[in-house]
Design a protein around this motif. Structure first.
Motif, PDB file in Angstrom:
ATOM      1  N   GLN A  89      -1.786  -6.148   5.431  1.00  0.00           N
ATOM      2  CA  GLN A  89      -2.006  -4.695   6.514  1.00  0.00           C
ATOM      3  C   GLN A  89      -2.795  -5.527   7.755  1.00  0.00           C
ATOM      4  OE1 GLN A  89      -3.026  -2.504   3.265  1.00  0.00           O
ATOM      5  NE2 GLN A  89      -2.132  -0.520   4.698  1.00  0.00           N
ATOM      6  N   ARG A 109       1.871  13.676  11.536  1.00  0.00           N
ATOM      7  CA  ARG A 109       0.328  13.321  10.669  1.00  0.00           C
ATOM      8  C   ARG A 109      -0.600  11.872  11.940  1.00  0.00           C
ATOM      9  NH1 ARG A 109      -2.251   8.941   6.754  1.00  0.00           N
ATOM     10  NH2 ARG A 109      -3.660  10.024   5.866  1.00  0.00           N
ATOM     11  N   HIS A 136      -2.973  -0.445  11.768  1.00  0.00           N
ATOM     12  CA  HIS A 136      -1.104  -2.073  11.211  1.00  0.00           C
ATOM     13  C   HIS A 136      -0.274  -2.081  11.137  1.00  0.00           C
ATOM     14  CE1 HIS A 136      -3.727   0.866   8.517  1.00  0.00           C
ATOM     15  NE2 HIS A 136      -2.407   0.537   7.374  1.00  0.00           N
ATOM     16  N   VAL A 185       1.633   5.215  10.603  1.00  0.00           N
ATOM     17  CA  VAL A 185       0.691   4.342  10.705  1.00  0.00           C
ATOM     18  C   VAL A 185       0.538   3.284  12.030  1.00  0.00           C
ATOM     19  CG1 VAL A 185       0.099   3.106   8.595  1.00  0.00           C
ATOM     20  CG2 VAL A 185       1.019   4.785   8.668  1.00  0.00           C
ATOM     21  N   TYR A 221       1.995   2.671   2.974  1.00  0.00           N
ATOM     22  CA  TYR A 221       0.901   2.468   4.515  1.00  0.00           C
ATOM     23  C   TYR A 221       1.540   1.156   5.196  1.00  0.00           C
ATOM     24  CZ  TYR A 221      -0.197   7.793   3.902  1.00  0.00           C
ATOM     25  OH  TYR A 221       0.277   8.682   4.144  1.00  0.00           O
ATOM     26  N   PHE A 266      -7.368  -2.750   6.410  1.00  0.00           N
ATOM     27  CA  PHE A 266      -7.064  -2.828   4.877  1.00  0.00           C
ATOM     28  C   PHE A 266      -6.794  -3.892   3.597  1.00  0.00           C
ATOM     29  CE2 PHE A 266      -7.546   1.897   5.141  1.00  0.00           C
ATOM     30  CZ  PHE A 266      -7.962   2.021   6.934  1.00  0.00           C
ATOM     31  N   ASP A 281       1.227  -1.490   0.177  1.00  0.00           N
ATOM     32  CA  ASP A 281       0.443  -0.003   0.142  1.00  0.00           C
ATOM     33  C   ASP A 281       0.943   0.886  -0.194  1.00  0.00           C
ATOM     34  OD1 ASP A 281      -2.240   1.485   2.272  1.00  0.00           O
ATOM     35  OD2 ASP A 281      -2.154   1.748   0.671  1.00  0.00           O
ATOM     36  N   ASP A 314      -2.295   7.971  10.431  1.00  0.00           N
ATOM     37  CA  ASP A 314      -3.169   7.962   9.907  1.00  0.00           C
ATOM     38  C   ASP A 314      -4.048   6.710  10.276  1.00  0.00           C
ATOM     39  OD1 ASP A 314      -2.870   6.851   6.770  1.00  0.00           O
ATOM     40  OD2 ASP A 314      -2.840   4.309   7.876  1.00  0.00           O
ATOM     41  N   LYS A 341     -18.230   5.962  -2.957  1.00  0.00           N
ATOM     42  CA  LYS A 341     -16.472   6.701  -3.329  1.00  0.00           C
ATOM     43  C   LYS A 341     -16.913   6.365  -4.838  1.00  0.00           C
ATOM     44  CE  LYS A 341     -12.269   5.494  -2.798  1.00  0.00           C
ATOM     45  NZ  LYS A 341     -10.912   6.037  -2.786  1.00  0.00           N
ATOM     46  N   ARG A 364      -1.250  10.283  -7.673  1.00  0.00           N
ATOM     47  CA  ARG A 364      -0.249   9.630  -7.352  1.00  0.00           C
ATOM     48  C   ARG A 364       0.968   9.788  -8.780  1.00  0.00           C
ATOM     49  NH1 ARG A 364      -1.897   4.762  -3.423  1.00  0.00           N
ATOM     50  NH2 ARG A 364      -2.681   6.041  -2.110  1.00  0.00           N
ATOM     51  N   ARG A 383     -11.745  -1.880   4.246  1.00  0.00           N
ATOM     52  CA  ARG A 383     -12.135  -0.704   3.741  1.00  0.00           C
ATOM     53  C   ARG A 383     -11.700  -0.783   1.957  1.00  0.00           C
ATOM     54  NH1 ARG A 383     -14.036   3.733   6.515  1.00  0.00           N
ATOM     55  NH2 ARG A 383     -12.669   4.863   4.805  1.00  0.00           N
ATOM     56  N   GLU A 430      -6.260  -0.205  -3.865  1.00  0.00           N
ATOM     57  CA  GLU A 430      -7.348  -0.248  -3.510  1.00  0.00           C
ATOM     58  C   GLU A 430      -8.261   0.075  -5.525  1.00  0.00           C
ATOM     59  OE1 GLU A 430      -9.000   3.995  -2.370  1.00  0.00           O
ATOM     60  OE2 GLU A 430     -10.340   3.150  -1.127  1.00  0.00           O
ATOM     61  N   ASP A 468      -5.103  10.302  -1.538  1.00  0.00           N
ATOM     62  CA  ASP A 468      -6.146   9.443  -1.798  1.00  0.00           C
ATOM     63  C   ASP A 468      -7.237   9.898  -1.845  1.00  0.00           C
ATOM     64  OD1 ASP A 468      -6.081   8.592   1.938  1.00  0.00           O
ATOM     65  OD2 ASP A 468      -4.743   7.847   0.703  1.00  0.00           O
ATOM     66  N   TYR A 469      -7.326  11.591  -2.449  1.00  0.00           N
ATOM     67  CA  TYR A 469      -8.396  12.076  -3.153  1.00  0.00           C
ATOM     68  C   TYR A 469      -8.157  12.593  -4.488  1.00  0.00           C
ATOM     69  CZ  TYR A 469     -10.521  10.439   0.758  1.00  0.00           C
ATOM     70  OH  TYR A 469     -11.388  10.173   2.053  1.00  0.00           O
ATOM     71  N   GLU A 521     -16.189  13.512  -0.020  1.00  0.00           N
ATOM     72  CA  GLU A 521     -16.805  12.389  -0.286  1.00  0.00           C
ATOM     73  C   GLU A 521     -18.370  12.582  -0.468  1.00  0.00           C
ATOM     74  OE1 GLU A 521     -13.905   8.837   1.664  1.00  0.00           O
ATOM     75  OE2 GLU A 521     -15.261   9.005   2.594  1.00  0.00           O
TER      76      GLU A 521
END
Ligand code: TEU
Ligand code: CA
Length: 577
Positions: free
Chosen positions: A184, A214, A105, A102, A65, A180, A62, A216, A311, A438, A160, A406, A347-348, A303
Motif C-alpha cells: 500500500q 467516507r 495510498h 482511499v 483498502y 500501512f 488489505d 479513509d 490497542k 468481519r 501502522r 494487521e 476496524d474495531y 481506543e
C-alpha cells in the motif's frame, strides 16, 4: 451558491463491509448482487444512507483498502453493471450510497506504482514518496529482530501495521513510504498531478450518481516534508511518526482544494476518517464555515484504556474515561461542527463485547443500552452491519482462523520476533482484532447463516444459530426491533437532533448519564454499564416526574436507580437536574 440542504445530519447511515455481507454466487465471498438482495431489509430497518467499504479492483492485501483501479469493480464483487443496478435500486428505494475514498495510498499493483518503481526518471516517479537511504548506514531491509530496525531507512517511523514504514527497492536504490502494508505505497499529495488525478476520479463517480464519500485516513494526506524521526519511547525501536504524518502542514489546503474542485459541485455527504484527530482539529475539518468536510470519525472512544502494546490489550473499558471522551466531542463541536456517532466499524471489535456484556443474561440488554447511550447524543448515527443484532466478537482460537493482515503482521512482530507468549497475544487479538467485525453477517440459523452456500472466506461466528436476523425479526423484544424503534423515535425528535448536551455524574464509575436541552424541554439519559444495581441521585427523577420515552427493560424500574445494564431516557419540561 445556495446553501445545500444538510440531509446528512438526520440520516441513519449503515456501513456494509461487502466481503462479509451477502454472497450471491456461492463462492463464500460477499458481493454486489448479494447486497442487492438485502436492500429491502436495510430500507425496512430505517436506513437512509449506505456507506459501502471499497468495492474497487484490488489484490485484497488489505481487503480492498489497497486499490489497483479506482474506476473498476473488484472481480470477486461483480461488475460495473452490477454496481450501476445496485445504485439505481438504492435510489429507487429512497436511500443514498456513500462510497469509500482511499487516496492516501494505492495498491502496489496500481499502474501508477508499476510505472513509478521502474526508474528514477519515470513520469510517475513523483506520484509516490521515494527517499534515498540514510548516508553511511548499512541497508538491512526487514531487519526487525527485537530492538532492531533498518537503520538505513529514511526515518524511524513504523507502519501502522508494524515494521518499518519504508520498503527498500533494489532496482532503483531507494525506499518508498507505506504507512500501512508494503503493498500500500503512500501517494505523494505534494504532487499537483496526483491531486488532479484523484479529483477527476471523484468527479467521475459523482457523475455516476453516488451521494458522497467516507474518506479513509484523510488526515494523513499531508506529511511533514522533512520526514523527521519520531520520538523514541518505551524501548520501541521505531519512533512515533504520528505528529509528522497526521494533520500535516498542508492538510487543510488540500481538503479545501478538494472541496473547491469536487465536493462543492455535488449534493454529497462527506465524512473523514480522522486518525490522530481530536475535537480541536475536527473544528477545522468539519467546521460549519470550513468548506472542507461535513463531519469526521474519531477513535478516542474505541481506543480508550490502551495497554503497553497500544490497542493490543484486553483491558476493560474505563467508563469515566469513556464519558470524558464522548462528552468532550459533544461539547467542543456544539454549534461549530457536526459530529458522527458510531460504536462499530470494520476496524474495531464488536461494541457489545467491548463495552457491554457477552453474558447471555445481559448481551441483548447491554446492546440496547449502548444504543440508547450513543444515539441520543448529537450527530449523524452510524450502524455497522450486524450491530443491529448485537453480534459479538468471534471466539477464534487458532491464528489461522484470522484473515486480517494487521493481525498477522502484529502477531509476527510481537510473538515471532518480540517474544510475547502466543496465548497472551491471542487474548489481545480476541479482544481487539479487526476480524471480530468481519465475520459473515448472520441472516438465519441455516448452515452458512444465510450468508453463503459455499465455504465463507472467513469462518462464521458459531453463535449465528442463536444470533441472526430471522430469529430477531420474529421477536419484538430483540435488539433488531429495539434499533428499528429507536431510530424511528430519533428521526422525529428535535431535542435529540438539535439539543445541547451536558454530562451528569461525571465521576460515577458505573453510570453514564447526560441531559439534552432544547426549547425548555429536557431529555435525561441514564445508562448502567455494569451488571450491578446502581443508585441514581438525580432530582429530575423525583421532583419532576418525567415521561419515559425509551428504555431497554420491559417493566418500569423504581425510579431511584438502574438495574443491570439498564438504559433509559426521560423527557420533561423545565429546569435542569
Ligand atoms: O484505517 C485507519 C487506520 O489507521 C488503521 O490503523 C485503523 O485505525 C486500525 O486498523 C484500527 O485498529 C483505515 C481503514 O479503515 C482500514 O481498514 C485500513 O486498513 C487502513 O485505513 C488502510 O487503508
Ligand atoms: Ca460471491
Amino acid at each position: 451558491m445556495e446553501q445545500r440542504k444538510d440531509w446528512w445530519k438526520d440520516s441513519l447511515v449503515y456501513q456494509i463491509y461487502p466481503r462479509s455481507f451477502q454472497d450471491s454466487n456461492g463462492d463464500g465471498i460477499g458481493d454486489i448482487n448479494g447486497i442487492r438482495q438485502r436492500l429491502e431489509y436495510l430500507k425496512d430497518l430505517g436506513v437512509d444512507v449506505i456507506w459501502l467499504s471499497p468495492v474497487y479492483q484490488s489484490p485484497n492485501d488489505d481487503n480492498g483498502y489497497d486499490i489497483s483501479d479506482y474506476q473498476a469493480i473488484m472481480e470477486e464483487f461483480g461488475t460495473m453493471e452490477d454496481f450501476d443496478r445496485m445504485l439505481e435500486e438504492i435510489h429507487g428505494l429512497g436511500m443514498k450510497l456513500v462510497m469509500d475514498l482511499v487516496v492516501n495510498h494505492t495498491s502496489d499493483e496500481h499502474p501508477w506504482f508499476r510505472e513509478s518503481r521502474k526508474s528514477r526518471d519515470n513520469p510517475y516517479r513523483e506520484y509516490y514518496v521515494w527517499k534515498e537511504p540514510r548516508a553511511g548506514a548499512r541497508i538491512r531491509p526487514g531487519a526487525a529482530r527485537p530492538g532492531e530496525t533498518d537503520e538505513a531507512a529514511p526515518n524511524n517511523w513504523a507502519s501502522r501495521f508494524r515494521g518499518s514504514a519504508w520498503e527498500w527497492e533494489e532496482a532503483t536504490g531507494m525506499y518508498y513510504l507505506h504507512m500501512f502494508s508494503k503493498k500500500q505505497p503512500d501517494l505523494n499529495w505534494e504532487n499537483p498531478k496526483v491531486r488532479r488525478e484523484i479529483y477527476d476520479m471523484m468527479t467521475w463517480w459523482g457523475r455516476k450518481g453516488i451521494d458522497g464519500f467516507r474518506m479513509d485516513v484523510i488526515s494523513m494526506l499531508s506529511k511533514n516534508q522533512d520526514y523527521p524521526d519520531g520520538e523514541l519511547k518505551d524501548g520501541n525501536p521505531y519512533g512515533e511518526g504520528l505528529p509528522y504524518y497526521a494533520n500535516g502542514p498542508r492538510i487543510h489546503e488540500f481538503i479545501k482544494e478538494m472541496n473547491r474542485e469536487v465536493l462543492s459541485k455535488f449534493d454529497w455527504m462527506t465524512v473523514g476518517e480522522g486518525v490522530g484527530v481530536g475535537p480541536e482539529e475536527a473544528l477545522d475539518y468539519a467546521g460549519f464555515q470550513s468548506h472542507e468536510l461535513n463531519m469526521m470519525f474519531h477513535f478516542e472512544h474505541v481506543e480508550i484504556s490502551p495497554g503497553p502494546y497500544g490497542k493490543w490489550n484486553n483491558n476493560p473499558a474505563d467508563l469515566v474515561e469513556l464519558k470524558q471522551v464522548l462528552s468532550r466531542w459533544q461539547t467542543k463541536l456544539e454549534g461549530k461542527a457536526w459530529n458522527s456517532l458510531f460504536w462499530e466499524n470494520h476496524d474495531y471489535p464488536r461494541a457489545v463485547s467491548r463495552f457491554g456484556s457477552d453474558d447471555p443474561r445481559y448481551r441483548e440488554l447491554s446492546a440496547k443500552m449502548l444504543a440508547i447511550c450513543l444515539y441520543l447524543m448529537k450527530g449523524t448515527p452510524y450502524v455497522y452491519q450486524g450491530q443491529e443484532l448485537g453480534m459479538t466478537n468471534c471466539p477464534f482460537t487458532e491464528l489461522s482462523d484470522y484473515r486480517d493482515i494487521e493481525i498477522h503482521r502484529v502477531y509476527h512482530e510481537m510473538v515471532e520476533e518480540g517474544g510475547i507468549p502466543h496465548e497472551e497475544m491471542m487474548t489481545y487479538i480476541h479482544h481487539t482484532g479487526r476480524d471480530n467485525a468481519r465475520t459473515p453477517m448472520q441472516w438465519d440459523d441455516t448452515p452458512g447463516a444465510g450468508f453463503s452456500t459455499g465455504v465463507p472466506w472467513i469462518p462464521l461466528n458459531p453463535n449465528y444459530k442463536e444470533i441472526n436476523v430471522k430469529e430477531q425479526q420474529s421477536r419484538q423484544d430483540s435488539v433488531y426491533w429495539f434499533y428499528k424503534n429507536l431510530f424511528r423515535f430519533r428521526k422525529d425528535s428535535q431535542i435529540v437532533k438539535e439539543g445541547t448536551y451536558r454530562l451528569l455524574l461525571p465521576e460515577h464509575p458505573g453510570v453514564f448519564a447526560y441531559e439534552r436541552c432544547f426549547k425548555g424541554q429536557r431529555l435525561l439519559v441514564a445508562c448502567n454499564f455494569t451488571p450491578q444495581y446502581q443508585e441514581l441521585f438525580l432530582s429530575a427523577l423525583t421532583e419532576k416526574n418525567p415521561e419515559v420515552v425509551l428504555r431497554n427493560y420491559e417493566e418500569t424500574g423504581d425510579g431511584k436507580g438502574l438495574r443491570p445494564f439498564e438504559g433509559i431516557a426521560w423527557l420533561y419540561e423545565g429546569l435542569s437536574v
